[in-house]
Design a protein around this motif. Structure first.
Motif, PDB file in Angstrom:
ATOM      1  N   UNK A 139       0.759  -1.404   0.075  1.00  7.86           N
ATOM      2  CA  UNK A 139      -0.087   0.006  -0.165  1.00  7.86           C
ATOM      3  C   UNK A 139       0.908   1.123   0.100  1.00  7.86           C
ATOM      4  N   UNK A 140       2.022   0.946   0.092  1.00  8.78           N
ATOM      5  CA  UNK A 140       2.551   1.917   0.332  1.00  8.78           C
ATOM      6  C   UNK A 140       2.925   3.097  -0.892  1.00  8.78           C
ATOM      7  N   UNK A 141       2.830   2.848  -2.932  1.00  7.42           N
ATOM      8  CA  UNK A 141       2.310   3.620  -3.742  1.00  7.42           C
ATOM      9  C   UNK A 141       1.785   4.238  -3.242  1.00  7.42           C
ATOM     10  N   UNK A 142      -0.013   3.430  -3.701  1.00  9.97           N
ATOM     11  CA  UNK A 142      -1.128   4.323  -2.870  1.00  9.97           C
ATOM     12  C   UNK A 142      -0.865   5.573  -2.114  1.00  9.97           C
ATOM     13  N   UNK A 143      -0.480   4.765  -1.248  1.00 14.77           N
ATOM     14  CA  UNK A 143      -0.118   6.424  -0.073  1.00 14.77           C
ATOM     15  C   UNK A 143       0.507   7.710  -0.917  1.00 14.77           C
ATOM     16  N   UNK A 144       1.916   6.825  -1.201  1.00 14.93           N
ATOM     17  CA  UNK A 144       2.395   8.627  -2.143  1.00 14.93           C
ATOM     18  C   UNK A 144       1.487   9.179  -3.140  1.00 14.93           C
ATOM     19  N   UNK A 145       0.772   8.008  -4.206  1.00  8.74           N
ATOM     20  CA  UNK A 145       0.053   8.810  -5.167  1.00  8.74           C
ATOM     21  C   UNK A 145      -0.710   9.388  -4.523  1.00  8.74           C
ATOM     22  N   UNK A 146      -1.644   9.042  -3.902  1.00 13.37           N
ATOM     23  CA  UNK A 146      -2.999   9.483  -2.902  1.00 13.37           C
ATOM     24  C   UNK A 146      -2.704  10.293  -2.384  1.00 13.37           C
ATOM     25  N   UNK A 147      -2.039  10.024  -1.079  1.00 14.84           N
ATOM     26  CA  UNK A 147      -1.953  11.505  -0.481  1.00 14.84           C
ATOM     27  C   UNK A 147      -1.401  12.271  -0.734  1.00 14.84           C
ATOM     28  N   UNK A 148      -0.700  12.274  -1.881  1.00 17.66           N
ATOM     29  CA  UNK A 148       0.760  13.207  -1.580  1.00 17.66           C
ATOM     30  C   UNK A 148       1.297  13.614  -3.001  1.00 17.66           C
TER      31      UNK A 148
END
Length: 460
Positions: free
Chosen positions: A289-298
């Motif tokens: 879920x790290x790529x999702x976090x970086x794209x969606x949150x940042x």
């Protein structure tokens, strides 16, 4: 590792592991185009699920064959089955044939990973085994760096079919390099005058183990794991029933294919197998879920979101190489250090789920997590062989891989449940924060259990 007698074996092993790793790292890039061309959008997740389920069967089958008939047949059979699977997928006219190819790939990879452990035990001396496992871990680095990019370029400028077909010559080369060592392996048990873990000489092969029902249990574990994976990916009331059925099949099956007292952390081998699951579950549960976090949150681009994964792979490789050059270090201490570094890395990475935290903080923390994996993963493999009699190496290696896959699937699935229940793909922060805290706890549990990988009989 690189003497004239071993050079071909070492290269063959590294090529085969590299192919397995490339296939694992590149499929996701080609999959959207693949399912669109084959009209398989409704079965989007099944190329992963089919591979995973078949890997469970292949893992147990390889352990059983290695212990009862010797590693020669699985060593030669794994590349052959994997090659047929690649060819089927490359030529697939529809999703059914593609999934059949993925099943054969999973079966070949499951057999291949287990027989690598048995091969390391029979070919390399005890002091060389940390270096051998370090190289096997390092073989994942190049596919991690270039696999997704190469797969994307092939899919865009040629065809996704080359993601499968392009690997066939490499697998055939690896198989050719492994044929000489396969011919030299005994049909069963240790070679004459080989040394046991206690330093004694074994002049006769060990008694063949009798394990009834393990292949049936492997099929049950495969079906149960498939049901749980599907339910985790499609959480609905109906799939909750499917998940319950999967657990009902999976639990008794695991009792057949895992060492006794694995779940309760029995001292020695059971804790080694348990720790492997804790290690991979914690790491991949957060990484998924790290790529999702970086794209969606940042609002990071896909390329930037994938950068931490590359950096983490480099850290993993560096630590694996370092531990291979220090074979005399106590493995339980390296394991504890690895778990603690993983816990620190996961804790720092989880902070990226907060909008107020700069996304760049993930880079040093994910390097730390990768370093922890590089120390801990080979240490568990070395300890497994130290504690495994010749007649049990296949079974124990298979158990290690099965628990590894199960815990990774469970932790990633937990993240999916949290994402649906308390967050969304557009705003994943609540789910990522909860999952991160839980995975830090899993890593700390692994650190607390590290001393239980030692046994009084062997270590004194």
């Amino acid at each position: 590792m690189w003497t004239p007698q071993r050079r071909g074996t070492t290269i063959g092993v590294l090529l085969l592991v590299t192919v397995f790793a490339f296939e694992a790292m590149s499929l996701g890039t080609a999959l959207p185009t693949m399912v669109r061309e084959l009209d398989g959008e409704a079965l989007y997740s099944w190329p992963f699920t089919a591979f995973l389920a078949a890997s469970v069967v292949g893992t147990v089958l390889a352990g059983w064959l290695s212990d009862t008939r010797g590693p020669r047949l699985p060593l030669l059979g794994a590349p052959a089955v994997f090659t047929v699977g690649l060819a089927l997928a490359a030529l697939a006219p529809n999703m059914a044939v593609l999934l059949a190819g993925r099943v054969l790939q999973g079966l070949g990879a499951g057999v291949g990973v287990v027989v690598m452990y048995v091969l390391v035990a029979q070919v390399y001396e005890e002091r060389d085994r940390p270096a051998a496992f370090g190289l096997i871990s390092a073989a994942w680095v190049l596919p991690s760096l270039i696999g997704p990019t190469v797969a994307g370029l092939l899919t865009e400028h040629a065809s996704w079919r080359w993601v499968f077909g392009g690997l066939v010559p490499v697998v055939l080369l690896a198989a050719a390099l492994l044929v000489p060592v396969a011919r030299q392996l005994p049909p069963y048990g240790e070679t004459a005058h080989s040394q046991t873990a206690h330093g004694e000489t074994a002049d006769q092969p060990a008694k063949r183990p009798v394990r009834r029902g393990v292949l049936l249990a492997a099929l049950g574990a495969s079906a149960g794991l498939s049901a749980l994976t599907w339910a985790a990916q499609h959480p609905t009331p109906a799939t909750a029933v499917l998940a319950a059925a999967g657990v009902a099949v999976l639990v008794p099956s695991l009792r057949r294919v895992l060492p006794p007292r694995t779940v309760t952390a029995g001292r020695g081998l059971p804790t080694i197998v348990l720790s492997r699951g804790l290690l991979t579950g914690a790491f991949f549960g957060v990484e998924a879920y790290l790529p999702l976090t970086l794209t969606a949150v940042h609002d990071q681009s896909p390329a930037m979101a994938g950068l931490p994964l590359t950096i983490g792979a480099l850290g993993w490789s560096a630590a694996s190489a370092w531990q291979g050059r220090h074979p005399d270090y106590r493995r339980d201490r390296l394991l504890r250090a690895g778990f603690l570094m993983l816990a620190a890395g996961l804790a720092g990475t989880t902070l990226v789920a907060l909008e107020t935290v700069t996304p760049w903080v993930v880079l040093p923390f994910w390097v730390v997590a990768g370093l922890g994996m590089g120390l801990a993963m080979p240490s568990l493999s070395v300890r497994l062989l130290e504690l495994s009699p010749a007649q049990d190496r296949g079974f124990n290696s298979a158990a290690l891989q099965i628990w590894d896959m199960l815990m990774a699937a469970a932790c990633i699935g937990l993240g999916g449940v949290l994402l649906v229940g308390i967050a969304s793909t557009a705003e994943p922060s609540p789910a990522v924060l909860v999952l991160g805290v839980l995975m830090v706890g899993v890593a700390l549990l692994g650190a607390a259990l590290a001393s239980r990988t030692r046994t009084a009989t062997l270590d004194n």
